[in-house]
Design a protein around this motif. Structure first.
Motif, mmCIF file in Angstrom:
data_model
loop_
_atom_site.group_PDB
_atom_site.id
_atom_site.type_symbol
_atom_site.label_atom_id
_atom_site.label_comp_id
_atom_site.label_asym_id
_atom_site.label_seq_id
_atom_site.Cartn_x
_atom_site.Cartn_y
_atom_site.Cartn_z
ATOM 1 N N GLY A 189 54.169 -3.684 70.065
ATOM 2 C CA GLY A 189 53.656 -2.629 70.939
ATOM 3 C C GLY A 189 52.179 -2.780 71.229
ATOM 4 O O GLY A 189 51.669 -3.858 71.559
ATOM 5 N N THR A 190 51.475 -1.683 71.061
ATOM 6 C CA THR A 190 50.048 -1.664 71.391
ATOM 7 C C THR A 190 49.173 -2.370 70.361
ATOM 8 O O THR A 190 47.986 -2.595 70.598
ATOM 9 N N ARG A 191 49.780 -2.697 69.193
ATOM 10 C CA ARG A 191 49.063 -3.359 68.096
ATOM 11 C C ARG A 191 47.927 -2.504 67.536
ATOM 12 O O ARG A 191 47.022 -3.014 66.887
ATOM 13 N N GLU A 192 47.954 -1.246 67.839
ATOM 14 C CA GLU A 192 46.965 -0.323 67.281
ATOM 15 C C GLU A 192 47.692 0.781 66.514
ATOM 16 O O GLU A 192 48.770 1.232 66.934
ATOM 17 N N LEU A 193 47.093 1.202 65.434
ATOM 18 C CA LEU A 193 47.691 2.278 64.646
ATOM 19 C C LEU A 193 47.662 3.579 65.434
ATOM 20 O O LEU A 193 46.730 3.829 66.205
ATOM 21 N N PRO A 194 48.680 4.426 65.270
ATOM 22 C CA PRO A 194 48.677 5.714 65.959
ATOM 23 C C PRO A 194 47.439 6.532 65.598
ATOM 24 O O PRO A 194 46.897 6.427 64.490
ATOM 25 N N ALA A 195 47.015 7.350 66.539
ATOM 26 C CA ALA A 195 45.807 8.140 66.326
ATOM 27 C C ALA A 195 45.973 9.149 65.200
ATOM 28 O O ALA A 195 44.987 9.557 64.562
ATOM 29 N N ILE A 196 47.230 9.543 64.929
ATOM 30 C CA ILE A 196 47.477 10.554 63.896
ATOM 31 C C ILE A 196 47.606 9.932 62.504
ATOM 32 O O ILE A 196 47.823 10.646 61.530
ATOM 33 N N SER A 197 47.484 8.612 62.403
ATOM 34 C CA SER A 197 47.681 7.932 61.113
ATOM 35 C C SER A 197 46.467 8.104 60.203
ATOM 36 O O SER A 197 45.329 8.229 60.680
ATOM 37 N N MET A 198 46.736 8.081 58.885
ATOM 38 C CA MET A 198 45.667 8.185 57.880
ATOM 39 C C MET A 198 45.865 7.047 56.875
ATOM 40 O O MET A 198 46.926 6.953 56.240
ATOM 41 N N LEU A 199 44.852 6.177 56.728
ATOM 42 C CA LEU A 199 44.946 4.991 55.875
ATOM 43 C C LEU A 199 44.091 5.152 54.619
ATOM 44 O O LEU A 199 42.923 5.550 54.701
ATOM 45 N N ASN A 200 44.699 4.814 53.471
ATOM 46 C CA ASN A 200 43.971 4.757 52.205
ATOM 47 C C ASN A 200 43.932 3.296 51.765
ATOM 48 O O ASN A 200 44.947 2.751 51.298
ATOM 49 N N LYS A 201 42.783 2.638 51.889
ATOM 50 C CA LYS A 201 42.682 1.213 51.593
ATOM 51 C C LYS A 201 42.800 0.896 50.102
ATOM 52 O O LYS A 201 43.141 -0.240 49.748
ATOM 53 N N ASN A 202 42.524 1.840 49.261
ATOM 54 C CA ASN A 202 42.608 1.584 47.817
ATOM 55 C C ASN A 202 44.053 1.639 47.305
ATOM 56 O O ASN A 202 44.432 0.876 46.420
ATOM 57 N N THR A 203 44.847 2.548 47.855
ATOM 58 C CA THR A 203 46.242 2.691 47.399
ATOM 59 C C THR A 203 47.224 1.964 48.292
ATOM 60 O O THR A 203 48.373 1.722 47.891
ATOM 61 N N GLY A 204 46.817 1.639 49.513
ATOM 62 C CA GLY A 204 47.709 0.940 50.427
ATOM 63 C C GLY A 204 48.694 1.845 51.138
ATOM 64 O O GLY A 204 49.719 1.362 51.646
ATOM 65 N N GLU A 205 48.428 3.156 51.225
ATOM 66 C CA GLU A 205 49.333 4.102 51.878
ATOM 67 C C GLU A 205 48.833 4.422 53.289
ATOM 68 O O GLU A 205 47.656 4.707 53.498
ATOM 69 N N LEU A 206 49.787 4.398 54.238
ATOM 70 C CA LEU A 206 49.501 4.758 55.619
ATOM 71 C C LEU A 206 50.394 5.944 55.975
ATOM 72 O O LEU A 206 51.618 5.824 56.031
ATOM 73 N N LEU A 207 49.785 7.100 56.235
ATOM 74 C CA LEU A 207 50.513 8.328 56.535
ATOM 75 C C LEU A 207 50.570 8.551 58.038
ATOM 76 O O LEU A 207 49.535 8.560 58.717
ATOM 77 N N LEU A 208 51.803 8.725 58.540
ATOM 78 C CA LEU A 208 52.019 9.043 59.957
ATOM 79 C C LEU A 208 52.557 10.470 60.023
ATOM 80 O O LEU A 208 53.690 10.736 59.622
ATOM 81 N N LYS A 209 51.769 11.373 60.530
ATOM 82 C CA LYS A 209 52.166 12.779 60.615
ATOM 83 C C LYS A 209 52.851 13.048 61.947
ATOM 84 O O LYS A 209 52.456 12.521 62.986
ATOM 85 N N ASN A 210 53.911 13.882 61.868
ATOM 86 C CA ASN A 210 54.661 14.280 63.063
ATOM 87 C C ASN A 210 55.085 13.044 63.865
ATOM 88 O O ASN A 210 54.714 12.858 65.035
ATOM 89 N N ALA A 211 55.851 12.187 63.226
ATOM 90 C CA ALA A 211 56.241 10.909 63.832
ATOM 91 C C ALA A 211 57.050 11.132 65.113
ATOM 92 O O ALA A 211 57.797 12.102 65.241
ATOM 93 N N SER A 212 56.908 10.206 66.038
ATOM 94 C CA SER A 212 57.640 10.248 67.304
ATOM 95 C C SER A 212 58.228 8.866 67.581
ATOM 96 O O SER A 212 57.962 7.893 66.869
#
Length: 325
Positions: A153-176
Protein backbone atom coordinates in the motif's frame (compact mmCIF):
# COMPACT_ATOMS: atom_id res chain seq x y z
CA UNK A 1 36.76 -0.27 25.41
CA UNK A 2 35.88 -2.67 22.63
CA UNK A 3 32.47 -3.80 21.35
CA UNK A 4 32.27 -6.76 19.03
CA UNK A 5 29.57 -9.09 17.79
CA UNK A 6 29.35 -12.70 18.75
CA UNK A 7 31.33 -14.91 16.38
CA UNK A 8 33.70 -12.15 15.31
CA UNK A 9 37.43 -11.71 16.03
CA UNK A 10 38.96 -9.06 18.28
CA UNK A 11 42.54 -7.91 18.84
CA UNK A 12 43.32 -6.53 22.30
CA UNK A 13 46.38 -4.26 21.86
CA UNK A 14 49.38 -4.41 24.20
CA UNK A 15 52.60 -2.84 22.92
CA UNK A 16 55.62 -1.82 24.97
CA UNK A 17 59.15 -0.40 24.70
CA UNK A 18 62.14 -1.64 26.67
CA UNK A 19 64.73 0.66 28.17
CA UNK A 20 68.43 0.07 28.60
CA UNK A 21 67.87 -0.44 32.29
CA UNK A 22 65.51 -3.38 31.76
CA UNK A 23 67.94 -6.25 31.89
CA UNK A 24 65.85 -9.03 33.48
CA UNK A 25 63.95 -11.79 31.65
CA UNK A 26 60.84 -10.71 29.71
CA UNK A 27 57.52 -11.81 31.18
CA UNK A 28 54.14 -11.06 29.49
CA UNK A 29 50.79 -12.28 30.80
CA UNK A 30 47.11 -11.69 30.08
CA UNK A 31 44.60 -12.07 32.93
CA UNK A 32 40.80 -11.82 33.14
CA UNK A 33 39.57 -9.67 35.99
CA UNK A 34 36.25 -11.02 37.31
CA UNK A 35 33.31 -8.66 37.89
CA UNK A 36 33.07 -10.04 41.40
CA UNK A 37 35.94 -8.64 43.46
CA UNK A 38 35.80 -11.70 45.70
CA UNK A 39 37.10 -13.90 42.91
CA UNK A 40 40.72 -14.22 41.83
CA UNK A 41 42.15 -13.11 38.53
CA UNK A 42 42.31 -15.84 35.89
CA UNK A 43 45.50 -16.17 33.79
CA UNK A 44 44.59 -16.62 30.11
CA UNK A 45 47.96 -16.77 28.33
CA UNK A 46 51.56 -15.87 29.15
CA UNK A 47 55.03 -15.61 27.68
CA UNK A 48 58.00 -16.42 29.93
CA UNK A 49 61.56 -17.61 29.40
CA UNK A 50 61.15 -17.50 25.63
CA UNK A 51 58.13 -19.82 25.76
CA UNK A 52 54.31 -19.37 25.32
CA UNK A 53 51.87 -20.95 27.85
CA UNK A 54 48.23 -20.98 26.71
CA UNK A 55 46.64 -23.88 28.63
CA UNK A 56 45.54 -22.00 31.77
CA UNK A 57 42.04 -20.96 30.65
CA UNK A 58 40.01 -23.83 29.21
CA UNK A 59 37.12 -21.57 28.08
CA UNK A 60 39.38 -20.04 25.40
CA UNK A 61 41.52 -23.01 24.50
CA UNK A 62 42.10 -22.98 20.74
CA UNK A 63 40.50 -19.52 20.36
CA UNK A 64 43.37 -17.23 21.54
CA UNK A 65 46.94 -16.46 20.52
CA UNK A 66 49.56 -13.72 20.60
CA UNK A 67 49.22 -11.44 17.60
CA UNK A 68 53.02 -11.55 17.13
CA UNK A 69 54.57 -14.99 17.44
CA UNK A 70 57.68 -13.31 18.94
CA UNK A 71 56.45 -10.91 21.70
CA UNK A 72 60.05 -9.80 22.34
CA UNK A 73 59.68 -7.41 19.42
CA UNK A 74 57.56 -5.19 21.66
CA UNK A 75 54.09 -6.46 20.67
CA UNK A 76 52.22 -8.52 23.24
CA UNK A 77 48.74 -8.01 21.73
CA UNK A 78 46.15 -10.80 22.09
CA UNK A 79 43.82 -12.18 19.39
CA UNK A 80 40.55 -13.84 20.46
CA UNK A 81 38.68 -15.77 17.75
CA UNK A 82 35.01 -16.73 17.47
CA UNK A 83 33.86 -14.47 20.28
CA UNK A 84 31.16 -15.61 22.67
CA UNK A 85 28.87 -13.66 24.97
CA UNK A 86 30.72 -15.20 27.95
CA UNK A 87 33.94 -13.53 26.77
CA UNK A 88 32.62 -10.18 27.98
CA UNK A 89 34.83 -8.82 30.76
CA UNK A 90 37.88 -6.78 31.76
CA UNK A 91 41.26 -7.96 30.44
CA UNK A 92 44.67 -6.81 31.74
CA UNK A 93 48.03 -7.01 30.00
CA UNK A 94 51.12 -7.09 32.28
CA UNK A 95 54.66 -6.65 30.95
CA UNK A 96 57.59 -7.29 33.30
CA UNK A 97 61.30 -6.92 32.65
CA UNK A 98 63.21 -6.12 35.75
CA UNK A 99 63.29 -3.56 37.01
CA UNK A 100 60.49 -2.24 34.72
CA UNK A 101 56.80 -3.23 35.10
CA UNK A 102 53.82 -1.92 33.08
CA UNK A 103 50.11 -2.92 32.76
CA UNK A 104 47.02 -1.98 30.73
CA UNK A 105 43.29 -2.75 31.19
CA UNK A 106 40.82 -3.23 28.34
CA UNK A 107 37.01 -3.59 28.61
CA UNK A 108 35.57 -6.05 26.10
CA UNK A 109 31.83 -6.30 25.45
CA UNK A 110 30.59 -9.09 23.20
CA UNK A 111 27.19 -8.23 21.74
CA UNK A 112 24.73 -10.72 20.28
CA UNK A 113 22.97 -9.80 17.07
CA UNK A 114 19.16 -9.96 17.05
CA UNK A 115 17.96 -13.36 15.87
CA UNK A 116 14.81 -15.48 15.66
CA UNK A 117 12.61 -12.39 15.57
CA UNK A 118 8.88 -13.22 15.52
CA UNK A 119 5.89 -11.04 14.58
CA UNK A 120 2.35 -11.63 15.82
CA UNK A 121 -1.09 -10.01 16.02
CA UNK A 122 -3.00 -9.53 19.26
CA UNK A 123 -6.68 -8.62 19.32
CA UNK A 124 -9.66 -9.00 17.01
CA UNK A 125 -9.05 -8.09 13.38
CA UNK A 126 -12.49 -6.53 13.00
CA UNK A 127 -13.45 -3.10 11.79
CA UNK A 128 -13.63 -0.65 14.68
CA UNK A 129 -11.51 -2.82 17.03
CA UNK A 130 -8.04 -2.06 18.44
CA UNK A 131 -5.30 -4.28 17.00
CA UNK A 132 -1.74 -4.65 18.35
CA UNK A 133 1.17 -5.85 16.20
CA UNK A 134 3.95 -7.39 18.31
CA UNK A 135 7.62 -7.95 17.52
CA UNK A 136 10.14 -9.82 19.70
CA UNK A 137 13.65 -11.20 19.15
CA UNK A 138 14.51 -14.46 20.90
CA UNK A 139 18.19 -13.56 20.85
CA UNK A 140 20.10 -10.29 21.00
CA UNK A 141 22.03 -8.19 23.44
CA UNK A 142 20.37 -5.10 24.86
CA UNK A 143 19.55 -2.48 24.09
CA UNK A 144 17.34 -3.72 21.24
CA UNK A 145 15.34 -1.28 19.19
CA UNK A 146 12.23 -2.21 17.20
CA UNK A 147 10.84 -0.36 14.22
CA UNK A 148 7.67 -1.13 12.22
CA UNK A 149 6.97 -0.19 8.62
CA UNK A 150 4.24 -0.97 6.14
CA UNK A 151 5.38 -3.02 3.16
CA UNK A 152 2.24 -2.90 1.01
CA UNK A 153 0.00 0.00 0.00
CA UNK A 154 1.16 3.45 0.95
CA UNK A 155 4.17 2.04 2.85
CA UNK A 156 3.40 4.46 5.66
CA UNK A 157 2.03 3.60 9.06
CA UNK A 158 -1.55 4.72 9.72
CA UNK A 159 -1.86 8.09 11.40
CA UNK A 160 -3.70 6.51 14.34
CA UNK A 161 -0.86 4.05 15.06
CA UNK A 162 1.27 4.21 18.22
CA UNK A 163 4.78 2.64 18.19
CA UNK A 164 6.84 1.59 21.21
CA UNK A 165 10.42 1.01 20.00
CA UNK A 166 11.56 -0.59 23.25
CA UNK A 167 8.85 -3.27 23.42
CA UNK A 168 8.21 -3.65 19.70
CA UNK A 169 4.42 -3.08 19.96
CA UNK A 170 2.47 -1.19 17.29
CA UNK A 171 -1.07 -0.23 18.34
CA UNK A 172 -3.70 0.45 15.67
CA UNK A 173 -6.79 2.04 17.20
CA UNK A 174 -10.21 1.78 15.54
CA UNK A 175 -8.88 -0.38 12.70
CA UNK A 176 -10.45 -0.09 9.25
CA UNK A 177 -10.17 -1.91 5.93
CA UNK A 178 -7.57 0.62 4.77
CA UNK A 179 -5.22 -0.67 7.46
CA UNK A 180 -5.10 -4.15 5.93
CA UNK A 181 -1.78 -5.18 4.41
CA UNK A 182 1.70 -6.53 5.13
CA UNK A 183 3.70 -5.01 7.98
CA UNK A 184 7.43 -5.57 8.66
CA UNK A 185 9.38 -5.23 11.91
CA UNK A 186 13.14 -4.63 12.16
CA UNK A 187 14.96 -5.44 15.42
CA UNK A 188 18.43 -3.96 15.77
CA UNK A 189 21.30 -3.20 18.12
CA UNK A 190 24.82 -1.87 17.68
CA UNK A 191 26.12 -5.03 16.01
CA UNK A 192 23.31 -6.22 13.77
CA UNK A 193 19.67 -6.50 12.84
CA UNK A 194 16.92 -9.04 12.13
CA UNK A 195 13.51 -8.78 10.46
CA UNK A 196 10.06 -10.43 10.41
CA UNK A 197 6.68 -9.65 8.82
CA UNK A 198 2.96 -10.27 9.40
CA UNK A 199 -0.23 -9.97 7.32
CA UNK A 200 -3.08 -7.86 8.76
CA UNK A 201 -6.58 -8.48 7.37
CA UNK A 202 -9.27 -6.21 8.83
CA UNK A 203 -12.77 -7.68 8.24
CA UNK A 204 -16.36 -6.67 9.08
CA UNK A 205 -17.75 -7.74 12.46
CA UNK A 206 -18.99 -11.31 12.72
CA UNK A 207 -22.79 -11.84 13.01
CA UNK A 208 -22.72 -13.17 16.54
CA UNK A 209 -26.54 -13.23 16.77
CA UNK A 210 -26.78 -15.63 13.84
CA UNK A 211 -24.08 -17.84 15.30
CA UNK A 212 -25.86 -18.00 18.65
CA UNK A 213 -29.22 -18.78 17.01
CA UNK A 214 -27.64 -21.52 14.91
CA UNK A 215 -26.00 -23.01 17.97
CA UNK A 216 -29.33 -23.04 19.86
CA UNK A 217 -31.20 -24.66 16.96
CA UNK A 218 -28.48 -27.27 16.55
CA UNK A 219 -28.61 -28.05 20.27
CA UNK A 220 -32.41 -28.45 20.21
CA UNK A 221 -32.24 -30.75 17.20
CA UNK A 222 -29.61 -32.83 18.91
CA UNK A 223 -31.74 -33.12 22.05
CA UNK A 224 -34.79 -34.12 19.96
CA UNK A 225 -32.88 -36.90 18.24
CA UNK A 226 -31.55 -38.09 21.60
CA UNK A 227 -35.04 -38.16 23.14
CA UNK A 228 -36.40 -40.09 20.13
CA UNK A 229 -33.67 -42.70 20.46
CA UNK A 230 -34.34 -43.06 24.19
CA UNK A 231 -38.09 -43.57 23.58
CA UNK A 232 -37.42 -46.20 20.92
CA UNK A 233 -35.05 -48.06 23.22
CA UNK A 234 -37.58 -48.02 26.09
CA UNK A 235 -40.36 -49.27 23.80
CA UNK A 236 -38.20 -52.08 22.47
CA UNK A 237 -37.27 -53.05 26.02
CA UNK A 238 -40.95 -53.21 27.09
CA UNK A 239 -41.85 -55.39 24.09
CA UNK A 240 -39.09 -57.87 24.88
CA UNK A 241 -40.15 -57.96 28.53
CA UNK A 242 -43.82 -58.60 27.57
CA UNK A 243 -42.91 -61.45 25.20
CA UNK A 244 -40.80 -63.07 27.87
CA UNK A 245 -43.61 -62.89 30.49
CA UNK A 246 -46.23 -64.32 28.06
CA UNK A 247 -43.98 -67.20 27.09
CA UNK A 248 -43.37 -67.99 30.77
CA UNK A 249 -47.13 -67.97 31.59
CA UNK A 250 -47.94 -70.36 28.71
CA UNK A 251 -45.39 -72.89 29.87
CA UNK A 252 -46.76 -72.87 33.44
CA UNK A 253 -50.57 -72.96 32.72
CA UNK A 254 -50.83 -75.71 30.04
CA UNK A 255 -51.32 -79.17 31.73
CA UNK A 256 -49.54 -82.27 30.38
CA UNK A 257 -51.54 -84.58 28.02
CA UNK A 258 -53.49 -87.48 29.51
CA UNK A 259 -51.84 -90.92 29.26
CA UNK A 260 -53.95 -93.71 27.77
CA UNK A 261 -51.61 -96.48 28.80
CA UNK A 262 -52.03 -95.70 32.49
CA UNK A 263 -55.85 -95.91 32.14
CA UNK A 264 -55.61 -99.25 30.44
CA UNK A 265 -53.28 -100.63 33.10
CA UNK A 266 -55.58 -99.50 35.90
CA UNK A 267 -58.51 -101.16 34.19
CA UNK A 268 -56.72 -104.46 33.72
CA UNK A 269 -55.49 -104.38 37.31
CA UNK A 270 -59.00 -103.84 38.68
CA UNK A 271 -60.41 -106.68 36.63
CA UNK A 272 -57.66 -109.00 37.69
CA UNK A 273 -58.44 -108.28 41.33
CA UNK A 274 -62.11 -109.02 40.67
CA UNK A 275 -61.37 -112.23 38.84
CA UNK A 276 -59.01 -113.37 41.51
CA UNK A 277 -61.90 -113.64 44.00
CA UNK A 278 -63.75 -116.16 41.82
CA UNK A 279 -63.38 -119.84 42.64
CA UNK A 280 -62.73 -122.58 40.08
CA UNK A 281 -66.25 -123.90 40.61
CA UNK A 282 -67.79 -120.69 39.52
CA UNK A 283 -65.71 -120.74 36.36
CA UNK A 284 -67.24 -123.88 34.94
CA UNK A 285 -69.59 -123.66 32.06
CA UNK A 286 -68.05 -120.58 30.62
CA UNK A 287 -66.66 -120.62 27.18
CA UNK A 288 -62.97 -119.89 26.85
CA UNK A 289 -62.71 -116.77 24.84
CA UNK A 290 -59.32 -115.15 24.18
CA UNK A 291 -59.04 -111.55 25.21
CA UNK A 292 -56.35 -109.70 23.32
CA UNK A 293 -57.66 -106.19 23.25
CA UNK A 294 -57.40 -103.51 25.87
CA UNK A 295 -60.77 -101.94 26.63
CA UNK A 296 -61.19 -98.55 25.15
CA UNK A 297 -61.54 -95.39 27.12
CA UNK A 298 -65.27 -95.34 26.40
CA UNK A 299 -65.62 -98.76 27.90
CA UNK A 300 -63.79 -97.66 30.97
CA UNK A 301 -66.09 -94.71 31.47
CA UNK A 302 -69.29 -96.79 31.07
CA UNK A 303 -69.48 -98.00 34.73
CA UNK A 304 -69.91 -94.40 35.82
CA UNK A 305 -73.64 -94.67 34.98
CA UNK A 306 -75.24 -96.65 37.85
CA UNK A 307 -78.14 -97.80 35.62
CA UNK A 308 -75.98 -99.65 33.09
CA UNK A 309 -72.97 -100.63 35.22
CA UNK A 310 -72.40 -104.44 34.79
CA UNK A 311 -71.79 -106.66 37.76
CA UNK A 312 -68.71 -108.69 38.29
CA UNK A 313 -70.54 -111.79 37.21
CA UNK A 314 -71.52 -110.25 33.89
CA UNK A 315 -67.94 -109.25 33.28
CA UNK A 316 -66.77 -112.82 34.00
CA UNK A 317 -69.43 -114.21 31.75
CA UNK A 318 -68.29 -111.99 28.91
CA UNK A 319 -64.66 -112.87 29.35
CA UNK A 320 -65.25 -116.60 29.27
CA UNK A 321 -63.90 -119.56 31.19
CA UNK A 322 -60.61 -118.88 32.89
CA UNK A 323 -58.59 -121.70 34.43
CA UNK A 324 -56.73 -120.69 37.59
CA UNK A 325 -53.47 -122.65 38.11
Amino acid sequence: MFEKAQGEKVTLPCTFELSEEDEGPLDIEWVLIPADNQKKEQIIIMYAVDRIYNHYYAAMTGRMQFTNLDPRSGDGSLDILNLKAADTGTYQCKVKKAPGVQSKKIQLTVLVKPARTKCSIEGSQEIGKDVTLKCLSQEGSPLLSYDWRRVSGTRELPAISMLNKNTGELLLKNASREHSGTYSCVASNRVGMDECSVELNVTPPVNTAGIIAGAIIGTLLGLSVLCFLIICCCKKHREKKYEKEVHHDIREDVPPPKSRSSTARSYIGSNRSSLGSMSPSNMEGYTKTPYSQVPSEDFERAPQNPTFAPSKYDIAHKIGDITVV
